[in-house]
Motif scaffolding. Structure first.
Motif, short mmCIF file in Angstrom:
data_model
loop_
_atom_site.label_atom_id
_atom_site.label_comp_id
_atom_site.label_asym_id
_atom_site.label_seq_id
_atom_site.Cartn_x
_atom_site.Cartn_y
_atom_site.Cartn_z
N PHE A 258 0.84 -1.20 0.00
CA PHE A 258 0.00 0.00 0.00
C PHE A 258 0.87 1.25 0.00
O PHE A 258 0.55 2.25 -0.66
N SER A 259 1.98 1.20 0.73
CA SER A 259 2.91 2.32 0.73
C SER A 259 3.50 2.54 -0.65
O SER A 259 3.66 3.68 -1.10
N VAL B 197 -1.88 14.90 -0.44
CA VAL B 197 -3.24 14.47 -0.08
C VAL B 197 -3.69 13.29 -0.94
O VAL B 197 -4.31 12.35 -0.44
N SER B 198 -3.36 13.32 -2.21
CA SER B 198 -3.74 12.21 -3.10
C SER B 198 -3.07 10.91 -2.68
O SER B 198 -3.72 9.85 -2.65
N ALA B 199 -1.80 10.97 -2.35
CA ALA B 199 -1.09 9.75 -1.93
C ALA B 199 -1.69 9.21 -0.63
O ALA B 199 -1.90 7.99 -0.50
N CYS C 79 -7.64 4.44 1.10
CA CYS C 79 -8.63 3.64 0.37
C CYS C 79 -8.16 2.20 0.21
O CYS C 79 -8.96 1.26 0.34
N CYS C 80 -6.88 2.01 -0.07
CA CYS C 80 -6.35 0.65 -0.18
C CYS C 80 -6.51 -0.11 1.13
O CYS C 80 -6.86 -1.29 1.14
N GLU C 81 -6.25 0.57 2.24
CA GLU C 81 -6.37 -0.09 3.55
C GLU C 81 -7.82 -0.38 3.88
O GLU C 81 -8.12 -1.40 4.53
N LEU C 82 -8.76 0.46 3.42
CA LEU C 82 -10.17 0.20 3.68
C LEU C 82 -10.67 -0.97 2.84
O LEU C 82 -11.46 -1.80 3.32
#
Length: 95
Positions: free
Chosen positions: A59-60, A82-84, A90-93
């Motif tokens: 995700f990083s 902010v986009s990163a 979102c990936c973690e969710l």
């Protein structure tokens, strides 16, 4: 005593280059080298923190890729950051 020693060391670091480099630097190579040092040091300090700041290194890496792409297209610093962060969130969710 510790505060005095820290002040001496800090002062010495700033004064010694001025004492030894009295003449203007004429070498184009050395000038360009000194121009890029702050960016290289900043990158070396930030890069490990980017990779290990989330629960999953992938995700990083996705967030870093988004930041690099946006920076390549010369978006603003706030937009890139902010986009990163939003992509990683979102990936973690989702996963």
């Amino acid at each position: 005593m510790a505060v005095f020693l820290m002040a001496v060391v800090t002062y010495a670091i700033r004064v010694l280059p001025l004492m030894f480099c009295r003449n203007k630097i004429k070498s184009k190579f050395f000038k360009s080298f000194l121009d890029y040092i702050p960016f290289a040091v900043l990158g070396a300090m930030i890069f490990p923190s980017i990779l290990f700041s989330t629960s999953n290194i992938y995700f990083s890496m996705i967030g870093m890729a988004v930041a690099l792409i946006l920076a390549y297209y010369e978006k603003g610093l706030l937009t890139v950051a902010v986009s990163a962060v939003l992509v990683v969130y979102c990936c973690e969710l989702i996963f």
